[in-house]
Enzyme design. Structure first.
Site, PDB file in Angstrom:
ATOM      1  CE  LYS A 149      -3.602   2.240   2.747  1.00 60.27           C
ATOM      2  NZ  LYS A 149      -2.881   3.366   3.310  1.00 60.27           N
ATOM      3  N   PRO A 150       0.635   2.173  -0.908  1.00 64.36           N
ATOM      4  CG  PRO A 150       0.109   3.197  -2.918  1.00 64.36           C
ATOM      5  CD  PRO A 150      -0.357   2.133  -1.970  1.00 64.36           C
ATOM      6  CG  HIS A 185       1.847   8.510  -1.667  1.00 62.39           C
ATOM      7  ND1 HIS A 185       0.867   8.225  -2.564  1.00 62.39           N
ATOM      8  CD2 HIS A 185       2.955   7.874  -2.098  1.00 62.39           C
ATOM      9  CE1 HIS A 185       1.347   7.464  -3.522  1.00 62.39           C
ATOM     10  NE2 HIS A 185       2.607   7.234  -3.263  1.00 62.39           N
ATOM     11  CB  CYS A 186      -2.740   5.770  -0.666  1.00 65.33           C
ATOM     12  SG  CYS A 186      -2.267   6.110  -2.357  1.00 65.33           S
ATOM     13  CG  MET A 187      -5.939   9.294   3.023  1.00 68.89           C
ATOM     14  SD  MET A 187      -5.164   9.767   4.528  1.00 68.89           S
ATOM     15  CE  MET A 187      -6.137  11.138   4.994  1.00 68.89           C
TER      16      MET A 187
END
Length: 103
Positions: free
Chosen positions: A98-99, A101-103
């Site tokens: 999961k990145p 910077h992603c929620m």
């Protein structure tokens, strides 16, 4: 259907488990039918991850896609492919974490 070892967000725990069949299985869980455009995005995200060691933020991804695939690619194009989050879902379907910077 193969049992996949994923984290709490549905991303593969081990990238070595990834192949196109696994990508399709992950996409099925998100109700996404992978098209040629999805596969091009998945390959680009994997390439960027291999080059940088991280999943790309949206702006960098668009820049690279414009250089490598099509100068007309923009965020609208990516959101048509993945309405619920292009970078997160493309990373997930690419077998990547999961990145950050992603929620």
């Amino acid at each position: 259907m193969k049992s996949l070892n994923t984290d709490q967000h549905g991303h593969l725990q081990n990238r070595q488990d990834w192949n196109q069949q696994v990508a399709q299985q992950l996409a099925d869980t998100d109700h996404i039918i992978l098209t040629d455009d999805h596969w091009a995005l998945i390959r680009a995200v994997q390439d960027l991850f291999d080059e940088t060691g991280d999943t790309p933020p949206m702006r960098l991804l668009i820049k690279v896609l414009r250089q490598r695939l099509d100068p007309a690619i923009d965020s609208r194009h990516l959101y048509r492919l993945y309405p619920d989050g292009p970078v997160r879902l493309a990373s997930k379907h690419a077998g990547l974490p999961k990145p950050k910077h992603c929620m």
